[in-house]
Design an enzyme around this catalytic site. Structure first.
Site, PDB file in Angstrom:
ATOM      1  N   GLY A 150       0.808  -1.091  -0.115  1.00 43.50           N
ATOM      2  CA  GLY A 150      -0.116  -0.002   0.225  1.00 43.50           C
ATOM      3  C   GLY A 150       0.831   1.389   0.341  1.00 43.50           C
ATOM      4  N   GLY A 199      -3.839  -2.088  -2.188  1.00 47.48           N
ATOM      5  CA  GLY A 199      -2.363  -1.786  -2.714  1.00 47.48           C
ATOM      6  C   GLY A 199      -1.985  -2.236  -4.136  1.00 47.48           C
ATOM      7  N   LEU A 242      -0.170  -2.985   9.254  1.00 47.76           N
ATOM      8  CA  LEU A 242      -0.698  -2.050   8.194  1.00 47.76           C
ATOM      9  C   LEU A 242      -1.906  -2.351   7.399  1.00 47.76           C
ATOM     10  CD1 LEU A 242       1.919  -0.620   9.349  1.00 47.76           C
ATOM     11  CD2 LEU A 242       2.122   0.478   6.844  1.00 47.76           C
ATOM     12  N   LYS A 288     -13.393  -7.206   9.570  1.00 48.37           N
ATOM     13  CA  LYS A 288     -12.682  -8.494   9.763  1.00 48.37           C
ATOM     14  C   LYS A 288     -11.133  -8.266   9.668  1.00 48.37           C
ATOM     15  CE  LYS A 288     -15.866 -11.726   8.083  1.00 48.37           C
ATOM     16  NZ  LYS A 288     -16.341 -12.609   6.729  1.00 48.37           N
ATOM     17  N   THR A 289     -10.960  -7.131   8.800  1.00 49.69           N
ATOM     18  CA  THR A 289      -9.471  -7.169   8.458  1.00 49.69           C
ATOM     19  C   THR A 289      -8.971  -6.511   9.839  1.00 49.69           C
ATOM     20  OG1 THR A 289      -9.630  -6.888   6.044  1.00 49.69           O
ATOM     21  CG2 THR A 289      -7.714  -5.763   7.276  1.00 49.69           C
ATOM     22  N   ALA A 309      -0.770   0.046  13.207  1.00 51.12           N
ATOM     23  CA  ALA A 309      -1.199   1.335  12.448  1.00 51.12           C
ATOM     24  C   ALA A 309      -2.634   1.485  12.896  1.00 51.12           C
ATOM     25  CB  ALA A 309      -1.127   1.091  10.965  1.00 51.12           C
ATOM     26  N   TYR A 329     -14.638   1.086  10.032  1.00 46.81           N
ATOM     27  CA  TYR A 329     -13.378   1.326  10.106  1.00 46.81           C
ATOM     28  C   TYR A 329     -12.995   1.769  11.807  1.00 46.81           C
ATOM     29  CZ  TYR A 329      -8.742   3.737   8.937  1.00 46.81           C
ATOM     30  OH  TYR A 329      -7.335   4.222   8.868  1.00 46.81           O
TER      31      TYR A 329
HETATM   32  P1  NAD Z   1      -3.566   1.632   1.483  1.00 48.88           P
HETATM   33  O1  NAD Z   1      -5.027   1.421   1.170  1.00 48.88           O
HETATM   34  O2  NAD Z   1      -2.551   2.205   0.786  1.00 48.88           O
HETATM   35  O3  NAD Z   1      -2.817   0.442   1.956  1.00 48.88           O
HETATM   36  C1  NAD Z   1      -3.429  -0.596   2.685  1.00 48.88           C
HETATM   37  C2  NAD Z   1      -2.744  -1.951   2.505  1.00 48.88           C
HETATM   38  O4  NAD Z   1      -3.351  -2.992   2.998  1.00 48.88           O
HETATM   39  C3  NAD Z   1      -2.920  -2.179   1.077  1.00 48.88           C
HETATM   40  O5  NAD Z   1      -1.795  -2.449   0.312  1.00 48.88           O
HETATM   41  C4  NAD Z   1      -3.999  -3.456   0.821  1.00 48.88           C
HETATM   42  O6  NAD Z   1      -3.873  -4.156  -0.473  1.00 48.88           O
HETATM   43  C5  NAD Z   1      -3.584  -4.119   2.117  1.00 48.88           C
HETATM   44  N1  NAD Z   1      -4.577  -4.665   2.771  1.00 48.88           N
HETATM   45  C6  NAD Z   1      -5.988  -4.330   3.197  1.00 48.88           C
HETATM   46  N2  NAD Z   1      -6.733  -5.324   3.528  1.00 48.88           N
HETATM   47  C7  NAD Z   1      -5.950  -6.462   3.657  1.00 48.88           C
HETATM   48  C8  NAD Z   1      -6.139  -7.627   4.039  1.00 48.88           C
HETATM   49  N3  NAD Z   1      -7.256  -8.351   4.628  1.00 48.88           N
HETATM   50  N4  NAD Z   1      -5.181  -8.689   3.985  1.00 48.88           N
HETATM   51  C9  NAD Z   1      -3.828  -8.147   3.417  1.00 48.88           C
HETATM   52  N5  NAD Z   1      -3.495  -6.931   3.020  1.00 48.88           N
HETATM   53  C10 NAD Z   1      -4.505  -5.997   3.067  1.00 48.88           C
HETATM   54  O7  NAD Z   1      -3.615   2.465   3.115  1.00 48.88           O
HETATM   55  P2  NAD Z   1      -2.365   3.421   3.712  1.00 48.88           P
HETATM   56  O8  NAD Z   1      -2.832   4.804   3.495  1.00 48.88           O
HETATM   57  O9  NAD Z   1      -1.027   3.006   3.253  1.00 48.88           O
HETATM   58  O10 NAD Z   1      -2.823   2.903   5.283  1.00 48.88           O
HETATM   59  C11 NAD Z   1      -1.886   2.082   5.688  1.00 48.88           C
HETATM   60  C12 NAD Z   1      -2.572   1.752   7.119  1.00 48.88           C
HETATM   61  O11 NAD Z   1      -2.308   3.091   7.997  1.00 48.88           O
HETATM   62  C13 NAD Z   1      -3.617   1.283   7.323  1.00 48.88           C
HETATM   63  O12 NAD Z   1      -3.878   0.331   8.407  1.00 48.88           O
HETATM   64  C14 NAD Z   1      -4.399   2.667   7.807  1.00 48.88           C
HETATM   65  O13 NAD Z   1      -5.540   2.215   8.600  1.00 48.88           O
HETATM   66  C15 NAD Z   1      -3.597   3.315   8.535  1.00 48.88           C
HETATM   67  N6  NAD Z   1      -3.784   4.690   8.529  1.00 48.88           N
HETATM   68  C16 NAD Z   1      -3.332   5.229   7.377  1.00 48.88           C
HETATM   69  C17 NAD Z   1      -3.675   6.918   7.439  1.00 48.88           C
HETATM   70  C18 NAD Z   1      -3.280   7.669   6.271  1.00 48.88           C
HETATM   71  O14 NAD Z   1      -3.563   8.885   6.368  1.00 48.88           O
HETATM   72  N7  NAD Z   1      -2.467   7.035   5.097  1.00 48.88           N
HETATM   73  C19 NAD Z   1      -4.224   7.485   8.408  1.00 48.88           C
HETATM   74  C20 NAD Z   1      -4.479   6.531   9.653  1.00 48.88           C
HETATM   75  C21 NAD Z   1      -4.238   5.069   9.667  1.00 48.88           C
END
Ligand code: NAD
Ligand code: UDP
Length: 330
Positions: free
Chosen positions: A18, A44, A79, A97-98, A120, A151
């Site tokens: 991601g 991702g 993450l 679930k995730t 995260a 979420y």
């Molecule tokens: P993103 O959507 O780009 O990345 C999430 C990644 O997790 C993706 O590659 C996706 O394919 C993978 N994924 C989702 N569900 C999955 C599953 N069940 N099994 C395996 N892989 C799975 O989002 P991001 O911005 O990179 O966020 C990453 C983490 O940081 C997340 O947990 C998000 O909640 C947390 N977060 C991000 C932000 C932000 O502003 N970017 C803010 C708060 C929290």
């Protein structure tokens, strides 16, 4: 810690393909770690990690964290979870679930291997906050049954699990409450405000402001966030509570739109669309814990981070003639 110990560590990054996860994989590889990137590619992208494929210390595993997995690892950054509201609301049951089953499976793995694990988490645990800025001690104001709850409540339950695994089983946990983070490798289509505004400006489309644009967010550039993750994971003393990571600058969405228009030199119109339900009216981190415990604070100002993000999307979209790229060429 010696460099040999650092090199020998195998680190699992769930959600490693991601936006944030791929930058974290880059950082860990640069630090000499062995990295296992685990992802189901639901949000991702292969292109985020394509440059790491074939690296001797990088391994990619396609797997869904809602199912258990056995891997030999010493550190886990958990993450995996969609982060953009339209994406996490598209399949809310899967999102929950995730967060919940994913946390249980990764905590069980950490427990069985004696690995340290970082979650995260998110500023969304504060919901629509009545305390401003938000310190970690604030318990939040979350609607448990709204469109964002899959979420928010999933992440809140994951935090509960992390602290119960620590208290009951002695797992070495760290919990980062991440505030809005942006930068290169955001998905142009994922619907978050920074990518939406930049892509709209570069394509000369209308800038879509939801509501009146008076709601605020604090935007952290990705490099600052990754530094915060690594410092939190490596802090010698386990913090007693989650730690806010974010930039303390606070902007309205109208201010963000103006900055993007200035940087791109676009003459897009601004249009106002309905505000999604439960959209938080304001958000700003109190980062005193991170300063005190990790000697960390976000350093990259919005203007500079946006310029680098505009340059990334301009290249992706084949739009090199923006105010930013013209300035960089001089
Ligand atoms: P993103 O959507 O780009 O990345 C999430 C990644 O997790 C993706 O590659 C996706 O394919 C993978 N994924 C989702 N569900 C999955 C599953 N069940 N099994 C395996 N892989 C799975 O989002 P991001 O911005 O990179 O966020 C990453 C983490 O940081 C997340 O947990 C998000 O909640 C947390 N977060 C991000 C932000 C932000 O502003 N970017 C803010 C708060 C929290
Ligand atoms: N937003 C907006 N226009 C868009 C996308 C989002 O005005 O095209 C608003 C959204 O309603 C929210 C803020 O920008 O108030 C941040 O949205 P984002 O989805 O990036 O993150 P989150 O709401 O999870 O903080």
């Amino acid at each position: 810690m010696s460099s040999i110990e650092l090199t020998e560590k195998t680190v699992l990054v769930t959600g490693g393909a991601g936006f944030l996860g791929s930058h974290l994989c880059d950082r860990l590889i640069a630090d000499g770690r062995r990295v296992i990137c685990l992802d189901d590619f639901s949000t991702g992208r292969h292109e985020n990690i394509a440059h790491l494929i074939g690296h001797e210390r990088f391994e990619l595993i396609e797997h869904d964290v809602i199912h258990p997995i056995d891997l030999d690892v010493q550190e886990i950054y958990n993450l995996a979870c969609p982060a953009s509201p339209p994406q996490y609301q598209a399949d809310p049951i899967k999102t929950n679930k995730t967060s919940v089953l994913g946390a249980i499976n990764m905590l069980d793995l950490a427990h069985s291997k004696g690995a340290r694990i970082l979650q995260a988490s998110t500023s969304e645990v504060y919901g629509d906050p009545e305390v401003h800025p938000q310190p970690e001690g604030y318990w939040g104001n979350v609607n448990p049954i709204g469109l964002r709850s899959c979420y928010d409540e999933g992440k809140r339950c994951a935090e509960t699990l992390f602290f119960d695994y620590k208290r009951q089983l002695g797992v070495d946990i760290r919990v980062a409450r991440i505030f809005n983070t942006y930068g290169p490798r955001m998905d142009a289509q994922d619907g978050r405000v920074v990518s939406n505004f930049i892509v709209q400006a570069l394509l000369g489309e209308d800038i879509t402001i939801y509501g009146y644009g008076s709601q605020t967010r604090s935007f952290c550039f990705v490099d600052d966030m990754i530094e915060g993750f690594v410092r939190l994971m490596n802090a010698p003393v386990t913090p007693e509570a989650p730690v806010n990571l974010g930039n303390e600058g606070e902007f309205t969405m109208l201010e963000l739109a103006e900055r993007v228009l200035n940087l791109t030199g676009a003459n897009s119109n601004i249009v106002f669309l309905p505000l999604p339900s439960d959209d938080p009216t304001r958000r700003r981190p109190d980062t005193s814990s991170a300063r005190h415990l990790l000697d960390w604070s976000a350093e990259i100002p919005l203007e500079r981070g946006l310029a680098s993000t505009v340059a990334y999307f301009a290249e992706q979209l084949g739009k090199s003639d923006t105010a930013v790229t013209r300035r960089e060429a001089v």
